[in-house]
Design an enzyme around this catalytic site. Structure first.
Site, PDB file in Angstrom:
ATOM      1  N   PHE A   1     -21.302  19.761 -10.513  1.00 41.75           N
ATOM      2  CA  PHE A   1     -20.548  18.498 -10.624  1.00 41.75           C
ATOM      3  C   PHE A   1     -21.512  17.298 -10.742  1.00 41.75           C
ATOM      4  O   PHE A   1     -21.553  16.622 -11.778  1.00 41.75           O
ATOM      5  CB  PHE A   1     -19.605  18.399  -9.415  1.00 41.75           C
ATOM      6  CG  PHE A   1     -19.168  17.026  -9.031  1.00 41.75           C
ATOM      7  CD1 PHE A   1     -18.616  16.161  -9.974  1.00 41.75           C
ATOM      8  CD2 PHE A   1     -19.288  16.582  -7.709  1.00 41.75           C
ATOM      9  CE1 PHE A   1     -18.213  14.876  -9.608  1.00 41.75           C
ATOM     10  CE2 PHE A   1     -18.871  15.312  -7.340  1.00 41.75           C
ATOM     11  CZ  PHE A   1     -18.348  14.455  -8.294  1.00 41.75           C
TER      12      PHE A   1
ATOM     13  N   GLY B   1     -21.758  26.069 -10.473  1.00 41.73           N
ATOM     14  CA  GLY B   1     -21.782  25.232 -11.673  1.00 41.73           C
ATOM     15  C   GLY B   1     -21.283  26.019 -12.866  1.00 41.73           C
ATOM     16  O   GLY B   1     -21.088  27.233 -12.797  1.00 41.73           O
TER      17      GLY B   1
ATOM     18  N   TYR C   1     -25.403  25.542   5.901  1.00 44.18           N
ATOM     19  CA  TYR C   1     -25.570  24.382   5.026  1.00 44.18           C
ATOM     20  C   TYR C   1     -26.313  23.263   5.767  1.00 44.18           C
ATOM     21  O   TYR C   1     -27.329  22.764   5.301  1.00 44.18           O
ATOM     22  CB  TYR C   1     -24.194  23.909   4.575  1.00 44.18           C
ATOM     23  CG  TYR C   1     -24.186  22.756   3.598  1.00 44.18           C
ATOM     24  CD1 TYR C   1     -24.542  22.954   2.267  1.00 44.18           C
ATOM     25  CD2 TYR C   1     -23.794  21.480   3.996  1.00 44.18           C
ATOM     26  CE1 TYR C   1     -24.507  21.899   1.354  1.00 44.18           C
ATOM     27  CE2 TYR C   1     -23.746  20.432   3.097  1.00 44.18           C
ATOM     28  CZ  TYR C   1     -24.104  20.641   1.769  1.00 44.18           C
ATOM     29  OH  TYR C   1     -24.056  19.587   0.869  1.00 44.18           O
TER      30      TYR C   1
ATOM     31  N   TYR D   1     -44.516  18.150   3.300  1.00 42.11           N
ATOM     32  CA  TYR D   1     -45.298  18.202   2.044  1.00 42.11           C
ATOM     33  C   TYR D   1     -45.825  16.806   1.696  1.00 42.11           C
ATOM     34  O   TYR D   1     -46.903  16.669   1.132  1.00 42.11           O
ATOM     35  CB  TYR D   1     -44.441  18.733   0.878  1.00 42.11           C
ATOM     36  CG  TYR D   1     -44.557  20.228   0.702  1.00 42.11           C
ATOM     37  CD1 TYR D   1     -43.886  21.122   1.533  1.00 42.11           C
ATOM     38  CD2 TYR D   1     -45.367  20.775  -0.297  1.00 42.11           C
ATOM     39  CE1 TYR D   1     -43.995  22.493   1.378  1.00 42.11           C
ATOM     40  CE2 TYR D   1     -45.480  22.147  -0.464  1.00 42.11           C
ATOM     41  CZ  TYR D   1     -44.797  22.995   0.371  1.00 42.11           C
ATOM     42  OH  TYR D   1     -44.918  24.358   0.202  1.00 42.11           O
TER      43      TYR D   1
ATOM     44  N   THR E   1     -18.737  12.739  -2.115  1.00 44.52           N
ATOM     45  CA  THR E   1     -18.677  12.159  -3.457  1.00 44.52           C
ATOM     46  C   THR E   1     -17.730  12.988  -4.317  1.00 44.52           C
ATOM     47  O   THR E   1     -17.706  14.214  -4.210  1.00 44.52           O
ATOM     48  CB  THR E   1     -20.095  12.122  -4.058  1.00 44.52           C
ATOM     49  OG1 THR E   1     -20.915  11.323  -3.205  1.00 44.52           O
ATOM     50  CG2 THR E   1     -20.101  11.531  -5.450  1.00 44.52           C
TER      51      THR E   1
END
Ligand code: NAD
Ligand code: UDP
Length: 312
Positions: free
Chosen positions: A13, A38, A145, A159, A175
């Protein structure tokens, strides 16, 4: 100047809209996706552009390419999809971050991580600021998650500190918009599809839990602005629309805007479902000069128009 940009999760999305935006801004875009949530159809219209390329690849495996920037969006985002194979979800967030950060280090690319408001868990402060450490159940249904995304943030920051990788972390709040998958299971797409089909609108719990909904184009403005900030600003930065609604209010709005005859029904509240969520966007306003422009009804009307074209 034309940049070469890798978008992981580019057929999803948000990823597909991002690929489109970056191409329209004159860049060369490589879309990497394993097509778990997707779809090729989200980006097929971009294939005629010679500066666009699609690659089937899973971010849990190393990947080599020469690019200037990496947007790391690969990860299922809807609770149904990320809970379908929780071990894979952790691997996607953590091994995906390791692989993409290793690539960024090697080729000296700038890299942005699509993090989430879920790092705040079921928040005990309201609205949520970036300095809040969150309230996450590490062994709950959402942990694959939430903890995966939290570990990814840790990897990004380390990093940066240890290897000087140029990083950006965006914490995305709920969103929505066109190209959400109709069976994605997230609340906006579920309610619109149910309303358009005249089916019952499924409110989990009593509907008093709240979310703050951001239209995808506003979110992408914030994401691209963050990528373009100076190297000294890494985030994390909240990007979302602070206008907060209960899930019951959302259902009522969608019924009204679709003119649907659907009835609201109650279903059990999933465990660890956050009770409230609202971004404090002070940092985004000051560092990115960003704030959302599209309010919920306007965004819902555009999203409903999209779903009318695909829902039978
Ligand atoms: P989406 O599910 O539509 O997109 C995710 C994409 O990642 C899909 O195309 C999927 O096939 C791909 N993917 C999943 N696992 C992969 C793997 N192992 N290797 C390669 N590709 C893989 O979801 P979205 O809403 O577009 O979310 C995009 C990103 O933004 C995600 O990282 C998500 O966690 C983050 N985010 C989204 C929201 C939101 O409200 N939309 C909120 C917070 C964070
Ligand atoms: N929700 C709901 N009915 C649905 C889908 C979701 O009531 O059909 C609720 C869900 O329990 C949560 C809110 O809507 O409280 C947002 O859910 P979503 O899955 O969109 O995102 P997240 O919980 O990750 O914010």
């Amino acid at each position: 100047m034309k940049k070469k940009i890798l978008v992981t999760g580019g057929a999803g999305f948000l990823g597909s809209h991002l690929c489109e935006r970056l191409l329209n801004e004159g860049n060369e875009v490589v879309c990497l996706d394993n097509y778990f949530t997707g779809q090729k159809s989200n980006v097929v219209h971009l294939l005629s552009n010679p500066y666009f390329e699609m690659i089937r690849h899973d971010v849990t495996m190393p990947f080599f390419i020469e690019v200037d920037e990496i947007y790391n969006l690969a990860c299922p985002a809807s609770p149904i999809h990320y809970q379908y194979n929780p071990i894979k979800t952790v691997k996607t967030s953590v091994m995906g971050a390791v692989n993409m950060l290793g690539l960024a280090k090697r080729i000296k690319a700038k890299i942005l991580q699509a993090s989430t408001s879920e790092v705040y868990g079921d928040p005990q402060i309201h609205p949520q600021t970036e300095s809040y450490w969150g309230h996450v159940n590490p062994i709950g249904e959402r942990a694959c998650y939430d903890e995966g995304k939290r570990a990814a943030e840790t990897l990004f920051v380390n990093y940066h500190k240890q290897n000087n990788v140029r990083i950006k972390i965006i914490r995305i709040f709920n969103t929505y918009g066109p190209r959400m998958h109709p069976n994605d299971g997230r609340v906006v797409s579920n309610f619109i599809v149910q309303a358009l089909q005249g089916k019952d609108i499924t409110i989990y719990g009593d509907g008093s839990q709240s979310r703050s909904f951001c239209y995808y184009s506003d979110l992408l403005d914030g994401m691209i602005k963050l990528m373009n900030t100076g190297d000294d600003f890494t985030g994390p930065v909240n990007v979302g629309n602070p206008n907060e609604f209960t899930i019951l209010e959302l259902a009522e709005k969608i019924i009204r805007l679709t003119g649907s005859s659907s009835k609201i029904i109650r279903q059990p509240l999933p465990s660890d479902d956050p009770m409230q969520r609202q971004p404090d966007i002070t940092l985004a306003k000051s560092k990115l000069n960003w704030e959302p422009k599209i309010e919920l009804e306007e965004g819902l009307i555009k999203t409903i128009d999209f779903f009318k074209t695909i829902v039978k």
